[in-house]
Design an enzyme around this catalytic site. Structure first.
Site, mmCIF file in Angstrom:
data_model
loop_
_atom_site.group_PDB
_atom_site.id
_atom_site.type_symbol
_atom_site.label_atom_id
_atom_site.label_comp_id
_atom_site.label_asym_id
_atom_site.label_seq_id
_atom_site.Cartn_x
_atom_site.Cartn_y
_atom_site.Cartn_z
ATOM 1 N N ASP A 35 -12.084 -7.040 -4.023
ATOM 2 C CA ASP A 35 -10.995 -6.229 -3.481
ATOM 3 C C ASP A 35 -9.749 -7.093 -3.340
ATOM 4 O O ASP A 35 -9.829 -8.325 -3.342
ATOM 5 C CB ASP A 35 -11.390 -5.629 -2.128
ATOM 6 C CG ASP A 35 -10.686 -4.297 -1.855
ATOM 7 O OD1 ASP A 35 -9.815 -3.905 -2.662
ATOM 8 O OD2 ASP A 35 -10.997 -3.656 -0.838
ATOM 9 N N ARG A 77 0.822 -1.214 0.000
ATOM 10 C CA ARG A 77 0.000 0.000 0.000
ATOM 11 C C ARG A 77 0.854 1.261 0.000
ATOM 12 O O ARG A 77 0.346 2.343 -0.283
ATOM 13 C CB ARG A 77 -0.937 -0.014 1.218
ATOM 14 C CG ARG A 77 -2.122 -0.950 1.057
ATOM 15 C CD ARG A 77 -2.941 -1.072 2.324
ATOM 16 N NE ARG A 77 -2.316 -1.986 3.273
ATOM 17 C CZ ARG A 77 -2.873 -2.364 4.428
ATOM 18 N NH1 ARG A 77 -4.068 -1.889 4.765
ATOM 19 N NH2 ARG A 77 -2.259 -3.204 5.233
ATOM 20 N N GLN A 78 2.153 1.113 0.288
ATOM 21 C CA GLN A 78 3.086 2.246 0.226
ATOM 22 C C GLN A 78 3.804 2.194 -1.121
ATOM 23 O O GLN A 78 4.983 1.883 -1.213
ATOM 24 C CB GLN A 78 4.093 2.148 1.372
ATOM 25 C CG GLN A 78 3.465 2.165 2.754
ATOM 26 C CD GLN A 78 4.511 2.022 3.844
ATOM 27 O OE1 GLN A 78 5.569 2.644 3.799
ATOM 28 N NE2 GLN A 78 4.219 1.178 4.833
ATOM 29 N N LYS A 93 -15.532 7.011 -1.821
ATOM 30 C CA LYS A 93 -15.415 7.278 -0.395
ATOM 31 C C LYS A 93 -14.413 8.389 -0.139
ATOM 32 O O LYS A 93 -13.526 8.656 -0.938
ATOM 33 C CB LYS A 93 -14.975 6.011 0.357
ATOM 34 C CG LYS A 93 -13.560 5.554 0.022
ATOM 35 C CD LYS A 93 -13.188 4.257 0.730
ATOM 36 C CE LYS A 93 -11.764 3.819 0.361
ATOM 37 N NZ LYS A 93 -11.396 2.546 0.980
ATOM 38 N N HIS A 118 -1.298 -4.927 -4.518
ATOM 39 C CA HIS A 118 -2.185 -3.787 -4.288
ATOM 40 C C HIS A 118 -2.095 -2.782 -5.429
ATOM 41 O O HIS A 118 -3.085 -2.144 -5.784
ATOM 42 C CB HIS A 118 -1.832 -3.116 -2.963
ATOM 43 C CG HIS A 118 -2.775 -2.020 -2.573
ATOM 44 N ND1 HIS A 118 -4.081 -2.251 -2.220
ATOM 45 C CD2 HIS A 118 -2.594 -0.669 -2.486
ATOM 46 C CE1 HIS A 118 -4.674 -1.104 -1.930
ATOM 47 N NE2 HIS A 118 -3.804 -0.131 -2.078
ATOM 48 N N ALA A 177 -11.829 -4.015 7.652
ATOM 49 C CA ALA A 177 -13.144 -4.313 7.065
ATOM 50 C C ALA A 177 -14.134 -3.173 7.194
ATOM 51 O O ALA A 177 -15.315 -3.321 6.864
ATOM 52 C CB ALA A 177 -13.742 -5.597 7.640
ATOM 53 N N ASP A 210 -13.919 1.030 -3.665
ATOM 54 C CA ASP A 210 -13.330 2.362 -3.807
ATOM 55 C C ASP A 210 -12.923 2.577 -5.260
ATOM 56 O O ASP A 210 -12.941 1.657 -6.076
ATOM 57 C CB ASP A 210 -12.130 2.557 -2.870
ATOM 58 C CG ASP A 210 -11.090 1.446 -3.005
ATOM 59 O OD1 ASP A 210 -10.845 0.992 -4.136
ATOM 60 O OD2 ASP A 210 -10.534 1.030 -1.980
#
Length: 312
Positions: free
Chosen positions: A219, A97-98, A193, A131, A225, A170
């Site tokens: 996802d 995620r980074q 979102k 991701h 969650a 998202d």
């Protein structure tokens, strides 16, 4: 172990998955010793020769960071033991995620992990449902990026839902959800979102029609969650007939199980890329990716294309 040109070893956290991969390949899991010391430090040693072999090291790098450190030490030990080639099999690639500098003075963790693996001596990386797909470009060695859609698509088809809609929780996951929707001939729904801080959704609205639909949210991972549950509840409130979720990696932090059980989600389906006890969450179902990784390893060793293993 049989006299094969390759050997498979596993870190402690992914031993369960490595054993299943070996079962599909018809080989034994290699003998590896990880000795822990009182201060938390640990050391890795191979209990059998790896000289001249193609070594596959199975280890997901989810929290804690010991899992990553184990993998780095396994790579280093194999390199020093004269392995011919070393492949890191990372079903779940942590820190993904980074993947970019999205605000001032922050780290790009995914690039750092890629550099650490390369410096340790890895020759190939095999992973699944990153991701962000651009993480493949952080490596200067081959990256085989597998897709859990290989097992998820047949599962969705087995449900025989007549009014199917595929949803993304998202905007970032809309490309992935759109691929599923096109393949299945289903409509696409996206949740928009806004966040006040990490892991906390401030507002959410649905883009698309869910009235009377059987919705499946797609996802790559589920952490707390919160987003997933908020999306499912909102879809039911907007007239959806049922809502399920299909998620590649069950990170499942904090109160994630309680959040799912209290939500309108009918069911959530994970892979076994990360160890998760489905008994903790009666709505959860686990599908194994062992055969997918086994087929990929077999194809690599036979110099065959792996694209035939992809559905999307």
């Amino acid at each position: 172990m049989q006299n094969l040109p390759f050997k498979i070893f596993s870190g402690r956290s992914s031993h369960y998955l490595a054993e299943k991969i070996c079962q599909h390949l018809g080989c034994e899991l290699g003998q590896l010793n990880i000795q822990s010391f009182a201060d938390g430090e640990f050391a890795v040693s191979y209990e059998e020769t790896v000289r001249g072999r193609y070594v596959y090291l199975v280890q997901s790098t989810f929290s804690p960071s010991d899992n990553l450190m184990e993998l780095l030490l396994m790579i280093d030990a194999a390199k020093r033991a004269s392995a011919d080639k070393i492949a890191a099999v990372i079903p779940y690639f942590g820190w993904a995620r980074q993947d970019r500098k999205d605000q001032p003075r922050v780290s790009i963790g995914a690039k750092l992990i890629a550099d650490l693996l390369s410096k340790a001596g890895v020759d190939r990386v095999i992973t699944m449902d990153l991701h962000a797909e651009q993480i493949q470009g952080f490596f200067d060695v081959p990256v085989d990026h597998l897709y859990a859609s290989t097992i998820f698509i047949p599962f969705i088809q087995s449900l025989k839902l007549t009014n199917l809609a595929i949803a993304s929780p998202d905007m970032g996951g809309s490309k992935r959800a759109n691929s599923y929707a096109k393949h299945l001939g289903a409509s696409l729904v996206v949740c928009h979102k806004t966040r006040e801080r990490a892991n906390e959704v401030a507002q959410m609205r649905i883009i698309g029609d869910v009235q009377g639909k059987d919705v499946i949210i797609i996802d790559d991972l589920v952490d707390t969650a919160n987003t997933l549950c908020k999306a499912s509840d909102l879809m039911i409130a907007n007239g959806a007939r049922s809502v399920r979720a299909i998620v590649s990696h069950p990170v499942m932090s904090g109160n994630a199980c309680d959040n799912i059980m209290q939500s309108k989600l009918q069911e959530i389906i994970f892979t076994d890329s990360i160890p998760f006890d489905a008994a903790k969450c009666p709505k959860a179902r686990i599908l194994s990716v062992a055969e997918l990784f086994a087929n990929t390893i077999s194809s690599i060793n036979n110099n065959e294309s792996i694209s035939s293993h992809y559905v999307l």
